[in-house]
Design an enzyme around this catalytic site. Sequence first.
Site, mmCIF file in Angstrom:
data_model
loop_
_atom_site.group_PDB
_atom_site.id
_atom_site.type_symbol
_atom_site.label_atom_id
_atom_site.label_comp_id
_atom_site.label_asym_id
_atom_site.label_seq_id
_atom_site.Cartn_x
_atom_site.Cartn_y
_atom_site.Cartn_z
ATOM 1 N N LYS A 13 0.417 -1.137 0.235
ATOM 2 C CA LYS A 13 -0.217 0.365 -0.380
ATOM 3 C C LYS A 13 0.782 1.501 0.584
ATOM 4 O O LYS A 13 0.418 1.912 -1.162
ATOM 5 C CB LYS A 13 -1.098 -0.078 0.761
ATOM 6 C CG LYS A 13 -0.614 -0.200 2.843
ATOM 7 C CD LYS A 13 -1.598 -0.959 3.479
ATOM 8 C CE LYS A 13 -1.261 -0.511 5.190
ATOM 9 N NZ LYS A 13 0.280 -1.481 4.964
ATOM 10 N N ARG A 88 -6.153 1.698 11.160
ATOM 11 C CA ARG A 88 -5.754 0.406 11.666
ATOM 12 C C ARG A 88 -7.038 -0.373 12.380
ATOM 13 O O ARG A 88 -6.159 -1.852 12.851
ATOM 14 C CB ARG A 88 -4.643 0.820 12.166
ATOM 15 C CG ARG A 88 -3.838 -0.023 11.025
ATOM 16 C CD ARG A 88 -2.040 0.059 11.500
ATOM 17 N NE ARG A 88 -1.086 -0.395 11.299
ATOM 18 C CZ ARG A 88 -0.015 -0.164 9.999
ATOM 19 N NH1 ARG A 88 0.109 1.302 9.763
ATOM 20 N NH2 ARG A 88 0.846 -0.798 10.004
ATOM 21 N N ARG A 122 13.091 -5.729 2.788
ATOM 22 C CA ARG A 122 12.228 -4.317 2.937
ATOM 23 C C ARG A 122 13.580 -3.169 3.298
ATOM 24 O O ARG A 122 13.777 -3.108 4.635
ATOM 25 C CB ARG A 122 11.315 -3.834 2.914
ATOM 26 C CG ARG A 122 10.793 -2.688 3.283
ATOM 27 C CD ARG A 122 9.206 -2.593 3.043
ATOM 28 N NE ARG A 122 8.597 -2.946 4.293
ATOM 29 C CZ ARG A 122 7.254 -2.410 4.968
ATOM 30 N NH1 ARG A 122 6.552 -2.569 4.159
ATOM 31 N NH2 ARG A 122 6.388 -2.517 6.303
ATOM 32 N N ARG A 155 14.459 -1.717 8.709
ATOM 33 C CA ARG A 155 13.561 -1.100 9.427
ATOM 34 C C ARG A 155 13.411 -1.882 11.009
ATOM 35 O O ARG A 155 14.619 -3.157 10.983
ATOM 36 C CB ARG A 155 12.216 -1.245 8.935
ATOM 37 C CG ARG A 155 12.054 0.364 8.864
ATOM 38 C CD ARG A 155 10.548 0.301 7.584
ATOM 39 N NE ARG A 155 9.245 -0.203 8.550
ATOM 40 C CZ ARG A 155 8.034 -0.440 8.496
ATOM 41 N NH1 ARG A 155 7.898 0.651 7.397
ATOM 42 N NH2 ARG A 155 6.950 -0.352 9.199
ATOM 43 N N ARG A 166 2.980 -8.905 14.107
ATOM 44 C CA ARG A 166 2.483 -7.084 13.192
ATOM 45 C C ARG A 166 1.671 -7.680 12.092
ATOM 46 O O ARG A 166 0.330 -7.642 12.377
ATOM 47 C CB ARG A 166 3.790 -6.573 12.555
ATOM 48 C CG ARG A 166 4.491 -5.240 13.094
ATOM 49 C CD ARG A 166 5.398 -5.193 12.101
ATOM 50 N NE ARG A 166 5.581 -5.056 10.742
ATOM 51 C CZ ARG A 166 6.498 -4.552 10.013
ATOM 52 N NH1 ARG A 166 7.595 -4.979 10.447
ATOM 53 N NH2 ARG A 166 6.314 -4.269 8.452
HETATM 54 P P1 ADP Z 1 3.781 -1.777 7.878
HETATM 55 O O1 ADP Z 1 2.429 -1.553 7.519
HETATM 56 O O2 ADP Z 1 4.456 -2.360 6.826
HETATM 57 O O3 ADP Z 1 3.810 -2.343 9.217
HETATM 58 P P2 ADP Z 1 3.682 1.214 8.473
HETATM 59 O O4 ADP Z 1 5.055 1.787 8.383
HETATM 60 O O5 ADP Z 1 2.205 1.683 8.286
HETATM 61 O O6 ADP Z 1 4.433 -0.114 8.097
HETATM 62 O O7 ADP Z 1 3.001 0.990 10.592
HETATM 63 C C1 ADP Z 1 5.243 1.049 11.077
HETATM 64 C C2 ADP Z 1 4.686 0.835 12.266
HETATM 65 O O8 ADP Z 1 3.849 2.086 13.012
HETATM 66 C C3 ADP Z 1 3.609 -0.290 12.965
HETATM 67 O O9 ADP Z 1 3.082 -1.359 13.706
HETATM 68 C C4 ADP Z 1 2.510 0.205 14.230
HETATM 69 O O10 ADP Z 1 3.504 0.286 15.249
HETATM 70 C C5 ADP Z 1 2.741 2.212 13.722
HETATM 71 N N1 ADP Z 1 1.700 2.426 13.214
HETATM 72 C C6 ADP Z 1 1.733 3.292 12.124
HETATM 73 N N2 ADP Z 1 0.755 3.462 11.829
HETATM 74 C C7 ADP Z 1 -0.135 3.138 12.847
HETATM 75 C C8 ADP Z 1 -1.995 3.316 12.965
HETATM 76 N N3 ADP Z 1 -2.929 3.737 12.298
HETATM 77 N N4 ADP Z 1 -2.338 2.683 14.410
HETATM 78 C C9 ADP Z 1 -1.759 2.610 15.525
HETATM 79 N N5 ADP Z 1 -0.382 2.507 15.384
HETATM 80 C C10 ADP Z 1 0.547 2.789 13.656
#
Ligand code: ADP
Length: 217
Positions: A13, A88, A122, A155, A166
């Site tokens: 995404k 989320r 990644r 990361r 996750r």
């Molecule tokens: P990915 O989709 O690959 O897990 P992201 O960069 O979107 O990577 O998110 C990394 C981390 O940031 C998540 O595992 C979470 O800890 C935090 N995070 C991101 N967006 C949210 C959200 N909307 N609500 C809660 N935590 C979030």
Amino acid sequence: MRKIFLGAPGSGKGTYASRIAPKRNVPHISTGDLFRKNIKEKTGIGIKAKEFMDKGDLVSDDIVIEMLKERIENEDCQNGFILDGFPRTIQQAEKLAEIADIDIAVNMCVPNDIIIKRLSSRVICKDCGEIFNTLTLQPKQEGICDKCKGKLIWRTDQEPEVIKKRLEIYEEQTAPLIIFYKDKGILHHVTCNDLYQSPDEMAQKILTKIEELANNI
Ligand code: ADP
């Protein structure tokens, strides 16, 4: 043009949103990137978020909702935005509905084996957050971002145990959003079954779909 890109971590995404948003002249808003920026700048939000993120947990709803609300009140969001990684949880989706009318939710359907391969290979740019992949989306110059020449880094949430967590959290807390947006009649699916599918081609496929749908709204 207020869109949400839904999907498991590693479903692509962020990669697609970063290609589509400039073509539609709207910002690509990734809550993960916003948190990483806060962590880098050692802000209060960053210090709180880091603890959750390193373990693979979601950051608490109140923190993320406040941060997102502030971001979409910015002037650059007047014509819309693409949200990546938000909402989320159902609580985040309900809050979002109070502050913005979402027109389309695009759900990326990708098999788990592809997701795991992508997540473990990644790398991201430490400066602009652009995503690369040592298997499928290599930068032109090893370790250097094609876009801004920043350094590419792993990361901190890429350990196999953290990836597993996750994905479990996605199933429990984020997958229910598929029903949430289906019930609202704005959900559309995009499938990618090929690890080596070109991100530009996929982004174009999604963009075409979005444009077709936008013409019918
Ligand atoms: P990915 O989709 O690959 O897990 P992201 O960069 O979107 O990577 O998110 C990394 C981390 O940031 C998540 O595992 C979470 O800890 C935090 N995070 C991101 N967006 C949210 C959200 N909307 N609500 C809660 N935590 C979030």
